[in-house]
Write a protein that holds these residues in place. Structure first.
Motif, mmCIF file in Angstrom:
data_model
loop_
_atom_site.group_PDB
_atom_site.id
_atom_site.type_symbol
_atom_site.label_atom_id
_atom_site.label_comp_id
_atom_site.label_asym_id
_atom_site.label_seq_id
_atom_site.Cartn_x
_atom_site.Cartn_y
_atom_site.Cartn_z
ATOM 1 N N ALA A 53 0.860 -1.197 0.000
ATOM 2 C CA ALA A 53 0.000 0.000 0.000
ATOM 3 C C ALA A 53 0.883 1.229 0.000
ATOM 4 O O ALA A 53 1.970 1.236 0.576
ATOM 5 N N GLY A 55 0.654 5.677 0.165
ATOM 6 C CA GLY A 55 -0.056 6.944 0.223
ATOM 7 C C GLY A 55 0.678 7.939 -0.644
ATOM 8 O O GLY A 55 0.641 7.868 -1.871
ATOM 9 N N THR A 58 6.156 9.093 0.969
ATOM 10 C CA THR A 58 7.215 9.934 1.558
ATOM 11 C C THR A 58 7.985 9.193 2.643
ATOM 12 O O THR A 58 8.712 9.813 3.422
ATOM 13 N N SER A 59 7.820 7.883 2.686
ATOM 14 C CA SER A 59 8.548 7.111 3.690
ATOM 15 C C SER A 59 10.036 7.173 3.431
ATOM 16 O O SER A 59 10.487 7.104 2.283
ATOM 17 N N ASN A 63 9.753 1.959 3.319
ATOM 18 C CA ASN A 63 8.532 1.323 3.813
ATOM 19 C C ASN A 63 7.481 1.179 2.715
ATOM 20 O O ASN A 63 6.576 0.374 2.833
ATOM 21 N N THR A 118 5.871 16.354 6.631
ATOM 22 C CA THR A 118 5.314 16.176 5.295
ATOM 23 C C THR A 118 3.807 16.428 5.261
ATOM 24 O O THR A 118 3.122 15.971 4.344
ATOM 25 N N THR A 123 -0.431 11.136 3.658
ATOM 26 C CA THR A 123 -1.817 10.698 3.776
ATOM 27 C C THR A 123 -2.064 10.103 5.162
ATOM 28 O O THR A 123 -1.129 9.647 5.826
ATOM 29 N N CYS A 133 4.287 10.895 13.589
ATOM 30 C CA CYS A 133 4.086 11.985 14.535
ATOM 31 C C CYS A 133 5.013 13.105 14.097
ATOM 32 O O CYS A 133 5.539 13.068 12.998
ATOM 33 N N VAL A 225 -5.421 -0.250 5.354
ATOM 34 C CA VAL A 225 -6.479 0.602 5.908
ATOM 35 C C VAL A 225 -7.402 1.057 4.778
ATOM 36 O O VAL A 225 -6.937 1.589 3.761
HETATM 37 C C1 FAD Z 1 11.215 15.433 4.518
HETATM 38 C C2 FAD Z 1 10.478 14.403 5.319
HETATM 39 C C3 FAD Z 1 10.107 14.698 6.609
HETATM 40 C C4 FAD Z 1 9.411 13.763 7.354
HETATM 41 N N1 FAD Z 1 9.031 14.087 8.610
HETATM 42 C C5 FAD Z 1 8.333 13.215 9.337
HETATM 43 C C6 FAD Z 1 7.886 13.562 10.632
HETATM 44 O O1 FAD Z 1 8.066 14.679 11.110
HETATM 45 N N2 FAD Z 1 7.216 12.624 11.334
HETATM 46 C C7 FAD Z 1 6.944 11.395 10.816
HETATM 47 O O2 FAD Z 1 6.321 10.584 11.475
HETATM 48 N N3 FAD Z 1 7.343 11.045 9.592
HETATM 49 C C8 FAD Z 1 8.013 11.922 8.830
HETATM 50 N N4 FAD Z 1 8.404 11.570 7.576
HETATM 51 C C9 FAD Z 1 8.067 10.240 7.035
HETATM 52 C C10 FAD Z 1 6.702 10.219 6.315
HETATM 53 O O3 FAD Z 1 6.519 11.404 5.595
HETATM 54 C C11 FAD Z 1 5.533 10.081 7.244
HETATM 55 O O4 FAD Z 1 5.651 8.948 8.028
HETATM 56 C C12 FAD Z 1 4.172 10.075 6.518
HETATM 57 O O5 FAD Z 1 3.149 10.018 7.435
HETATM 58 C C13 FAD Z 1 4.015 8.972 5.526
HETATM 59 O O6 FAD Z 1 2.831 9.204 4.811
HETATM 60 P P1 FAD Z 1 2.685 8.793 3.279
HETATM 61 O O7 FAD Z 1 1.314 9.099 2.847
HETATM 62 O O8 FAD Z 1 3.767 9.390 2.490
HETATM 63 O O9 FAD Z 1 2.877 7.233 3.420
HETATM 64 P P2 FAD Z 1 3.692 6.219 2.519
HETATM 65 O O10 FAD Z 1 5.120 6.549 2.544
HETATM 66 O O11 FAD Z 1 3.056 6.080 1.207
HETATM 67 O O12 FAD Z 1 3.441 4.886 3.344
HETATM 68 C C14 FAD Z 1 3.890 4.749 4.658
HETATM 69 C C15 FAD Z 1 3.741 3.307 5.129
HETATM 70 O O13 FAD Z 1 2.382 3.059 5.337
HETATM 71 C C16 FAD Z 1 1.937 2.032 4.498
HETATM 72 N N5 FAD Z 1 0.625 2.436 4.041
HETATM 73 C C17 FAD Z 1 0.274 3.450 3.234
HETATM 74 N N6 FAD Z 1 -1.041 3.504 3.076
HETATM 75 C C18 FAD Z 1 -1.551 2.508 3.818
HETATM 76 C C19 FAD Z 1 -2.843 2.023 4.046
HETATM 77 N N7 FAD Z 1 -3.919 2.589 3.495
HETATM 78 N N8 FAD Z 1 -2.997 0.949 4.842
HETATM 79 C C20 FAD Z 1 -1.928 0.363 5.418
HETATM 80 N N9 FAD Z 1 -0.674 0.765 5.228
HETATM 81 C C21 FAD Z 1 -0.495 1.835 4.438
HETATM 82 C C22 FAD Z 1 2.949 1.897 3.406
HETATM 83 O O14 FAD Z 1 3.003 0.591 2.900
HETATM 84 C C23 FAD Z 1 4.207 2.268 4.141
HETATM 85 O O15 FAD Z 1 4.719 1.182 4.821
HETATM 86 C C24 FAD Z 1 9.107 12.498 6.803
HETATM 87 C C25 FAD Z 1 9.473 12.220 5.500
HETATM 88 C C26 FAD Z 1 10.162 13.156 4.766
HETATM 89 C C27 FAD Z 1 10.523 12.822 3.354
#
Ligand code: FAD
Length: 923
Positions: A53, A55, A58-59, A63, A118, A123, A133, A225
């Motif tokens: 999955a 979103g 931005t992992s 991940n 981010t 998402t 967090c 989710v």
């Molecule tokens: C510059 C930068 C700064 C950041 N700062 C922070 C910060 O301050 N705090 C923090 O916690 N993180 C931070 N991150 C990491 C990341 O951005 C966050 O964890 C963010 O919440 C991930 O959201 P996403 O939509 O990009 O998820 P994704 O990267 O797309 O996915 C995250 C994980 O969740 C899983 N996933 C996605 N959607 C679902 C779903 N529907 N059901 C089940 N699993 C799912 C994916 O498989 C993956 O393992 C940062 C990243 C960057 C690049």
């Protein structure tokens, strides 16, 4: 199962997230509703194909990448379904973006507590996946702490409502928990930032067997989710920021214990290295108190006065340890500081020595009272490996961020990475910490979990995985049965690019591979940056397709340069990826990693068409300066011919210009012709300082009125104005169409002629921002940073506002109360800066609304056949709504000829150049 895409281009776009890892999926699926998500999982189960999955992707730890199906849940499943202000709850689809949820909650005085940096693109599904967090976790906790319930589909295909008590609804799960009570109680949930591993403590009976919370941080390895119900919090009405200075970062970390009793909403640490990196990128940094390391503490209150009083109390109490301190009551200053923190991962993308710095060991956390000691040991470990980085982080939570300059471009890179990370993991374990304090384990840390967890705890994790995803279908290689953390490293797989290059890439050691790998995937290009005055990425704003992002393009280029998924720069996938890039340079300034897609696009066109027939627009629009010079011999005739029905249509077709695009009219008299006539009668003040006004092609042939106005304004300001005595072109149109050999020749001649004219501090005033930006920026990249003529011209190149603003005794005309809607040109935003213009207009008393984003025409882009609709859609993202909202009396200001042309055509509004506004108002 809905929309799927198996193309090499699409697979490249989704082959990595914001991590080091590259795992091309077999296909990308875009489910349109929860049933389609369930269908994707069911199909993958049937076929035995893994599914990951995703979103916003931005992992940082790998991940959100996977080898089978990657399921993009942001594209069609991004709605905030409801906000209940009474209950302070919200229900969202998994692809809803955090900022959209905050916007929906804000009118009710509510917000979602966790705030990853981010927030503009991540998402809620991804936040659950990573248990995300951020800075304000001190006040509001992690995503797990704010989850009320989830609707999920497990790896078994079971669809269920997860929440308190739901553990009992999954066959076998309660038995696993019962058998593992001891290790779960002793090893999990020891402290707030224990993000590594599963959060199994939530399954304990005394915690209510809450499956939703236990799934937070499981990184999509147990369930997907489909919908989330979230707790909202009441945000304080006002906040104030205290900045405390300490001798260095470790000393700042030592002081955390003294600051925490003041109950800050956020407590962050930064040091001089990140401030320096921000300044190097040309961004302003608010004045910080003395010191080499700083704590930033945010305090809340019911009113601004209350928040400020709380900040003042903290300042007084913490004064003993701090070298100095300051309350930043001005929200703009505070926002600028937060922006530095949010973009830390981007700015930290270069080590203090200027080498590329990478994720990999990014977010370890230790109990906050031990952070200072850990930081000192950590810096020693770095130095011992000859590595560098810029640490900063959530000090109140003991979480330290850093990107490290692992030498992935050298053969020993992988071994250095392994050695360092293993020792760092041992160090964190010795401090009782967690290898991940925020971003999750992904591919970067899962293999290392045995260093943090005892075997019995790992066995319970494996047993939970066996219950919820027995066939290892969901995001395999992560957390349980991990891939080696040094497998699948994107940069380490890159091969050198041998062909001679058009540009010199001085910031990347002359290496195109290094340049295209600048993109680390942080995803600022998949957010709307226009509200904050940003530009990146206009094409994505128009299409919302990953293909049209700076990040997606970088991925395709990385594959193409490497010759892996995409076979070289001339491949059709590269053409598709770059087709809608407007070459606006928005990324060059707005992307914290400094990706410059306009340059890469020009390079690609240069490489791909070397010695080959080019598209028609390259010959027509690319050679525009030559055609304009020809037309200048008989401009009326040229205009008549171009307006003749039939002929105009045929001309457009031949020239590769969209039939709906009106052709600009050549001026009856060029600026240079006007100047030649005026020369003998020139009234410029004798003895005033000289300026050289540069008649670029667009001002000279299409917009001489702006040039004439500039001459008058400069003379009124006391300057002796001169124009070069021959036509001198910057080569912009050849650059943007990738005809770099011609561009270099044209520029060579121009800077060689201009350099002697700008000796003795003479300023070179350019009126067309994109042409001036070539002289200030691109010329050094085409001719070389050490080219003396190019360097002299770059130093002299100035905007009109820069020159006037720095003129002693000059006062702008009175624009008191005049409403001005200004569209800073993209290249002005990215290269020249618009601050001098903003200040000048403020001094004049104008009421200015500066519009972010791009006008959509962007030189040749919007005129080319096939780009019309996107060009209009881009204009509709910010510029046209702002102009419509401004009303008929507002002055529309646009220094770019493209921007004025687009406004003429799409809004029937005649926009002025700054020179014209000042000239008109001064008379
Ligand atoms: C510059 C930068 C700064 C950041 N700062 C922070 C910060 O301050 N705090 C923090 O916690 N993180 C931070 N991150 C990491 C990341 O951005 C966050 O964890 C963010 O919440 C991930 O959201 P996403 O939509 O990009 O998820 P994704 O990267 O797309 O996915 C995250 C994980 O969740 C899983 N996933 C996605 N959607 C679902 C779903 N529907 N059901 C089940 N699993 C799912 C994916 O498989 C993956 O393992 C940062 C990243 C960057 C690049």
């Amino acid at each position: 199962m809905g929309e799927v895409d198996t193309s090499a281009r699409r697979r490249a776009e989704y082959s990595t997230d914001a991590s080091l890892y590259r795992v091309p999926p077999a296909l990308v699926a875009f489910p349109r509703d929860p049933d389609e998500v369930v269908a994707v999982v069911a199909t993958c189960r049937e076929l035995g194909v893994p599914v990951t999955a995703r979103g916003a992707g931005t992992s940082i730890a790998g991940n959100a990448v996977g080898p089978g199906v990657v399921m993009d849940l942001r594209r069609h499943l991004g709605r905030v379904l409801s906000v209940d202000p009474e209950a302070a709850t919200a229900t969202v689809e998994p692809g809803a973006v955090l900022d959209d949820l905050q916007a929906a909650a804000r009118p009710h005085g509510l917000r979602f507590g966790p705030d990853p940096s981010t927030h503009s693109r991540c998402t809620l599904g991804g936040m659950v996946g990573n248990n995300a967090c951020g800075s304000r976790a001190l006040a509001y906790g992690r995503t797990a702490d704010n989850l009320l319930g989830l609707e999920v589909v497990c790896g078994t295909g079971q669809r269920l409502a997860a929440g308190p008590g739901a553990a009992g609804r999954v066959p076998g799960l309660e038995a696993v928990v019962r058998a593992g009570l001891g290790p779960i109680r002793t090893s999990f949930g020891r402290f707030g930032r224990q993000i590594s591993g599963y959060s199994l403590e939530h399954l304990l009976p005394e915690r209510g067997g809450d499956l939703a919370r236990a799934l937070a941080g499981s990184e999509g390895t147990l369930a997907v989710v489909l919908r989330a119900t979230l707790r909202l919090v009441r945000a304080p009405a006002a906040t104030a920021l205290v900045v405390l200075g300490y001798p260095d970062l470790a000393a700042a970390a030592d002081a955390v214990g003294a600051v925490l009793p003041a109950r800050p909403l956020a407590l962050e640490g930064i040091d001089a290295r990140i401030v320096e990196a921000v300044r190097r990128r040309g961004r302003a940094v608010p004045e910080l108190p003395a010191g080499g390391g700083w704590l930033l503490a945010e305090l809340g209150g019911g009113t601004p006065a209350e928040a400020e009083a709380a900040a003042g109390r903290l300042l007084a109490a913490a004064g003993g340890d701090a070298v100095a301190g300051r309350v930043l009551a001005d929200p703009a200053e505070a926002a600028a500081i937060w922006r530095i923190r949010e973009d830390g991962a981007g700015f930290g993308g270069r080590s203090p020595a200027g080498a590329p710095a990478w994720a990999g060991w990014e977010d370890a956390a230790v109990p906050p009272e031990r952070l200072g000691a850990y930081l000192r040991d950590f810096e020693e470990l770095l130095a011992g490996h000859g590595l560098g980085g810029i640490p900063y982080g959530h000090f109140g939570d003991g979480c330290l961020h850093v990107r490290i300059d692992f030498p992935f471009d050298r053969p020993e890179g992988r071994a250095v990475y392994r050695s360092f990370v293993e020792q760092a993991a041992r160090l964190v374990a010795a401090y009782g910490g967690s290898m991940s304090g925020e971003h999750g384990d992904g591919r970067a840390r899962s293999e290392l979990l045995p260093l943090q967890y005892p075997p019995d705890a790992l066995a319970v994790m494996a047993a939970v995985k066996a219950v919820l995803d027995p066939d290892d279908l969901l995001n395999p290689g992560v957390l349980v049965r991990p891939r080696p953390f040094d497998a699948d490293l994107r940069r380490a797989m890159a091969r050198p690019f041998a062909a001679p290059l058009g540009f010199r890439y001085p910031e990347d050691g002359g290496d195109l591979v290094g340049a295209v790998h600048r993109c680390t995937g942080i995803g600022r290009c998949v957010a709307d940056n226009t509200a904050a005055g940003g530009v990146m990425c206009p094409s994505w704003l128009a299409t919302r397709d990953e293909k049209d992002t700076t990040r997606g393009r970088s991925r395709v280029l990385q594959e193409a340069v490497n010759g892996t998924l995409v076979r070289g720069l001339a491949a059709p996938e590269v053409r598709e990826a770059l087709d809608l890039c407007l070459a606006c340079k928005g990324c060059a300034s707005d992307c914290p990693t400094g990706v410059d897609m306009a340059t890469y696009k020009a390079e690609v066109l240069h490489q791909a068409y070397r010695g080959r027939l080019r598209p028609a627009a390259h010959y027509s629009l690319g050679w525009l300066p030559r055609w304009a010079a020809l037309a200048a011999r008989a401009p009326r005739l040229a205009n008549r011919l171009l307006a003749t029905p039939g002929l105009a249509g045929a001309g457009r077709r031949l020239a590769g210009v969209d039939p709906r695009r009106p052709l600009p009219r050549f001026a009856p008299r060029t600026l240079r012709a006007w100047w030649r006539r005026r020369l003998p009668a020139r009234p410029g003040p004798a003895g005033g300082p000289r300026v050289l006004l540069w008649p670029d092609t667009f001002t000279d042939h299409f917009s001489p009125a702006a040039g004439r106005a500039a001459v008058r304004v400069l003379e009124d300001a006391g300057y002796r104005v001169d124009l070069p005595d021959q036509p001198l072109c910057c080569g912009l149109t050849w650059i943007s169409t990738g005809q770099l050999t011609v561009a270099r020749r044209v520029l060579r001649r121009t800077v060689d002629r201009l350099a002697p004219l700008v000796g003795d501090g003479v300023r070179l005033v350019g009126l067309e921002p994109s042409c001036l930006a070539v002289l200030r920026h691109d010329a050094l990249r085409l001719l070389g940073p050490d080219d003396p003529a190019a360097a002299a011209v770059a130093r002299a190149a100035s905007t009109l506002a820069e020159v006037l603003g720095a003129t002693p005794g000059w006062a702008p005309p009175d624009l008191d109360g005049v409403a001005v809607v200004a569209q800073p040109h993209c290249h002005q935003h990215a290269v020249l800066g618009w601050e001098a213009d903003r200040e000048l207009l403020a001094r004049a008393g104008a009421a200015v609304t500066a519009v972010g984003g791009c006008c959509g025409l962007a030189g040749n882009f919007g005129a080319e056949r096939g780009h019309y609709d996107i060009s209009v859609a881009v204009a509709e993202t910010a510029l046209l709504p702002a102009v419509r909202a401004a009303g008929p009396d507002a002055v529309v200001l646009a220094d770019g000829f493209s921007c004025r042309t687009q406004l003429d055509h799409l809004a029937a509004r005649h926009a002025l150049h700054l020179a014209e506004l000042l000239d008109r108002s001064g008379r």
